[in-house]
Enzyme design. Structure first.
Site, PDB file in Angstrom:
ATOM      1  N   ASN A   1     -21.262  21.688  30.706  1.00 12.40           N
ATOM      2  CA  ASN A   1     -22.238  22.563  30.056  1.00 12.40           C
ATOM      3  C   ASN A   1     -21.546  23.908  29.858  1.00 12.40           C
ATOM      4  O   ASN A   1     -21.340  24.644  30.813  1.00 12.40           O
ATOM      5  CB  ASN A   1     -23.480  22.702  30.960  1.00 12.40           C
ATOM      6  CG  ASN A   1     -24.468  23.718  30.420  1.00 12.40           C
ATOM      7  OD1 ASN A   1     -24.330  24.201  29.294  1.00 12.40           O
ATOM      8  ND2 ASN A   1     -25.468  24.042  31.226  1.00 12.40           N
ATOM      9  N   TRP A   2     -21.212  24.189  28.605  1.00 10.80           N
ATOM     10  CA  TRP A   2     -20.457  25.422  28.332  1.00 10.80           C
ATOM     11  C   TRP A   2     -21.358  26.661  28.328  1.00 10.80           C
ATOM     12  O   TRP A   2     -20.860  27.768  28.234  1.00 10.80           O
ATOM     13  CB  TRP A   2     -19.705  25.279  27.002  1.00 10.80           C
ATOM     14  CG  TRP A   2     -18.348  24.647  27.173  1.00 10.80           C
ATOM     15  CD1 TRP A   2     -17.985  23.765  28.157  1.00 10.80           C
ATOM     16  CD2 TRP A   2     -17.174  24.871  26.384  1.00 10.80           C
ATOM     17  NE1 TRP A   2     -16.666  23.417  28.016  1.00 10.80           N
ATOM     18  CE2 TRP A   2     -16.150  24.082  26.929  1.00 10.80           C
ATOM     19  CE3 TRP A   2     -16.898  25.641  25.255  1.00 10.80           C
ATOM     20  CZ2 TRP A   2     -14.857  24.053  26.391  1.00 10.80           C
ATOM     21  CZ3 TRP A   2     -15.626  25.619  24.715  1.00 10.80           C
ATOM     22  CH2 TRP A   2     -14.603  24.840  25.271  1.00 10.80           C
ATOM     23  N   LYS A   3     -22.672  26.454  28.410  1.00  9.38           N
ATOM     24  CA  LYS A   3     -23.620  27.592  28.405  1.00  9.38           C
ATOM     25  C   LYS A   3     -23.276  28.516  27.227  1.00  9.38           C
ATOM     26  O   LYS A   3     -22.890  28.027  26.175  1.00  9.38           O
ATOM     27  CB  LYS A   3     -23.597  28.289  29.763  1.00  9.38           C
ATOM     28  CG  LYS A   3     -23.842  27.285  30.902  1.00  9.38           C
ATOM     29  CD  LYS A   3     -24.078  27.922  32.228  1.00  9.38           C
ATOM     30  CE  LYS A   3     -24.286  26.822  33.283  1.00  9.38           C
ATOM     31  NZ  LYS A   3     -24.658  27.361  34.590  1.00  9.38           N
TER      32      LYS A   3
ATOM     33  N   GLU B   1     -31.719  27.739  33.850  1.00  7.50           N
ATOM     34  CA  GLU B   1     -31.552  29.050  33.204  1.00  7.50           C
ATOM     35  C   GLU B   1     -32.569  29.219  32.080  1.00  7.50           C
ATOM     36  O   GLU B   1     -33.018  30.327  31.807  1.00  7.50           O
ATOM     37  CB  GLU B   1     -30.109  29.204  32.700  1.00  7.50           C
ATOM     38  CG  GLU B   1     -29.144  29.444  33.863  1.00  7.50           C
ATOM     39  CD  GLU B   1     -27.720  29.003  33.641  1.00  7.50           C
ATOM     40  OE1 GLU B   1     -27.323  28.717  32.499  1.00  7.50           O
ATOM     41  OE2 GLU B   1     -26.976  28.920  34.647  1.00  7.50           O
TER      42      GLU B   1
ATOM     43  N   GLY C   1     -19.083  26.271  34.948  1.00  9.98           N
ATOM     44  CA  GLY C   1     -17.855  27.057  34.855  1.00  9.98           C
ATOM     45  C   GLY C   1     -16.575  26.240  34.829  1.00  9.98           C
ATOM     46  O   GLY C   1     -15.657  26.543  34.050  1.00  9.98           O
TER      47      GLY C   1
ATOM     48  N   HIS D   1     -32.811  23.026  31.571  1.00  7.52           N
ATOM     49  CA  HIS D   1     -31.878  23.701  32.483  1.00  7.52           C
ATOM     50  C   HIS D   1     -32.600  24.860  33.170  1.00  7.52           C
ATOM     51  O   HIS D   1     -33.417  25.547  32.553  1.00  7.52           O
ATOM     52  CB  HIS D   1     -30.654  24.206  31.721  1.00  7.52           C
ATOM     53  CG  HIS D   1     -29.546  24.624  32.635  1.00  7.52           C
ATOM     54  ND1 HIS D   1     -29.562  25.819  33.308  1.00  7.52           N
ATOM     55  CD2 HIS D   1     -28.429  23.976  33.029  1.00  7.52           C
ATOM     56  CE1 HIS D   1     -28.480  25.897  34.065  1.00  7.52           C
ATOM     57  NE2 HIS D   1     -27.775  24.790  33.913  1.00  7.52           N
TER      58      HIS D   1
ATOM     59  N   GLY E   1     -23.225  28.440  39.833  1.00  8.72           N
ATOM     60  CA  GLY E   1     -22.358  29.596  39.629  1.00  8.72           C
ATOM     61  C   GLY E   1     -22.134  30.443  40.880  1.00  8.72           C
ATOM     62  O   GLY E   1     -21.624  31.558  40.787  1.00  8.72           O
TER      63      GLY E   1
ATOM     64  N   GLU F   1     -29.897  20.052  39.914  1.00  8.26           N
ATOM     65  CA  GLU F   1     -29.110  21.288  40.012  1.00  8.26           C
ATOM     66  C   GLU F   1     -29.882  22.309  40.839  1.00  8.26           C
ATOM     67  O   GLU F   1     -30.757  23.008  40.307  1.00  8.26           O
ATOM     68  CB  GLU F   1     -28.861  21.873  38.610  1.00  8.26           C
ATOM     69  CG  GLU F   1     -28.077  20.966  37.697  1.00  8.26           C
ATOM     70  CD  GLU F   1     -27.350  21.746  36.606  1.00  8.26           C
ATOM     71  OE1 GLU F   1     -26.130  21.588  36.517  1.00  8.26           O
ATOM     72  OE2 GLU F   1     -27.985  22.515  35.877  1.00  8.26           O
TER      73      GLU F   1
ATOM     74  N   SER G   1     -21.787  24.383  41.080  1.00  7.67           N
ATOM     75  CA  SER G   1     -20.504  24.702  41.717  1.00  7.67           C
ATOM     76  C   SER G   1     -19.632  23.470  41.976  1.00  7.67           C
ATOM     77  O   SER G   1     -18.906  23.417  42.975  1.00  7.67           O
ATOM     78  CB  SER G   1     -20.727  25.488  43.021  1.00  7.67           C
ATOM     79  OG  SER G   1     -21.338  26.726  42.735  1.00  7.67           O
TER      80      SER G   1
HETATM   81  P1  13P Z   1     -21.676  25.810  37.653  1.00 10.17           P
HETATM   82  O1  13P Z   1     -20.881  24.530  37.663  1.00 10.17           O
HETATM   83  O2  13P Z   1     -20.977  26.937  36.962  1.00 10.17           O
HETATM   84  O3  13P Z   1     -22.202  26.149  39.004  1.00 10.17           O
HETATM   85  O4  13P Z   1     -22.971  25.524  36.721  1.00 10.17           O
HETATM   86  C1  13P Z   1     -23.727  24.396  36.956  1.00 10.17           C
HETATM   87  C2  13P Z   1     -24.679  24.252  35.829  1.00 10.17           C
HETATM   88  O5  13P Z   1     -25.611  25.007  35.692  1.00 10.17           O
HETATM   89  C3  13P Z   1     -24.423  23.162  34.866  1.00 10.17           C
HETATM   90  O6  13P Z   1     -25.509  22.972  34.025  1.00 10.17           O
END
Ligand code: 13P
Length: 273
Positions: A36-38, A121, A257, A119, A196, A190, A235
């Site tokens: 997931n490149w966000k 976020e 990430g 997600h 993160g 998640e 993470s």
């Molecule tokens: P990280 O791997 O950066 O913790 O993010 C996880 C995430 O939110 C994937 O959707």
């Protein structure tokens, strides 16, 4: 004009990400590692996507996909035609007055074969609730997109001992009513506090949560619930992936990430193989 465009888009269907047979069976599902490149990535990063797609070919025992910013989907899909590219969100409506939003048919039209929905976020910043997430998942599946549906608890809820109850309630509220044979639904657990942060639940905590999710999927979907891949996200890195993948009912990972660079992402894919 709009109606004519809508009618022509109505015929568009995404190619299936994977058939149930390809995904394996209830004893051992083939692992799916999705990035997931966000809100990261510019056209200059297409070369990195090409590098990830090329390196993934060395691991045929793993399904690999990248969910990139919407504006990069078409360029990415053209650059890596045989590799699954996905979106990170989708609107539940087919079309209409929704400024700034993107429909399932638009994602497919751009070359996506899957999308993330729900997600944390977006649940947080865009105030998305379970009913909305469910509508998004259903709209995407109905158009032929595979879906990664995210659930996860906050640190406060985990500390109060309500993690499993909260995640199962999210699942109850956001799980699509029925699955289509030609598209895939995967669930990503998640924990919000692990995203993160470098913090990861213990393998026992992951095992407990994934078992609870599996039981609820079977309760809700019958035998099909055994074929839904349950991904862990938060993470995940090359250094912890093997340990996480060894946990029962962990059928892959949703990686933030560490999916941005081939050098960080491919060790995770290798650990899944
Ligand atoms: P990280 O791997 O950066 O913790 O993010 C996880 C995430 O939110 C994937 O959707």
């Amino acid at each position: 004009m709009v109606d004519a465009l809508g009618a022509s888009l109505a015929g568009i269907k995404a190619a299936p990400l994977l058939t149930p047979q390809d995904r394996g069976n209830s004893v051992a599902l083939k692992k799916l590692v999705a990035g997931n490149w966000k809100m990261n990535g510019l056209s200059s990063d297409i070369a990195e996507i090409q590098a990830i797609a090329a390196a993934s070919r060395d691991f045929p025992g793993v399904d690999v996909a990248l969910c990139v910013p919407a504006i990069l989907i078409e360029r990415a899909a053209r650059a890596v035609p045989a590799f699954p590219i996905g979106g990170q969100d989708v609107h539940h409506a087919e079309k209409g007055a929704h400024t700034g939003c993107i429909s399932a048919q638009m994602l497919i039209d751009a070359g996506a074969v899957l999308t993330i929905v729900g997600h944390s976020e977006r649940r947080d910043a865009q105030r998305e609730n379970d009913a909305e997430v469910r509508a998004k998942a259903e709209a995407a599946l109905a158009c032929g997109l595979s879906v990664i549906l995210c659930v996860g608890e906050s640190l406060e809820i985990r500390e109060k001992g309500g993690a499993i109850q909260t995640v199962l309630a999210q699942l109850d509220g956001s799980l699509p009513g029925q699955l289509a044979a030609e598209t895939e639904l995967a669930v990503a657990y998640e924990p919000v506090w692990a995203i993160g942060t470098g913090k990861v639940p213990t393998t026992d905590e992951i095992a407990q949560m994934h078992a609870a999710i599996r039981d609820r999927l079977v309760e809700r979907l019958g035998p099909q619930g055994k074929e839904v891949r349950i991904l862990y996200g938060g993470s995940v890195k090359g250094s912890n992936a093997a340990e996480i993948f060894a946990v029962p009912n962990v059928d892959g990972a949703l990686v933030g990430g560490a999916s941005l660079k081939m050098a960080d992402f491919i060790p995770i894919v290798a650990a899944a193989q």
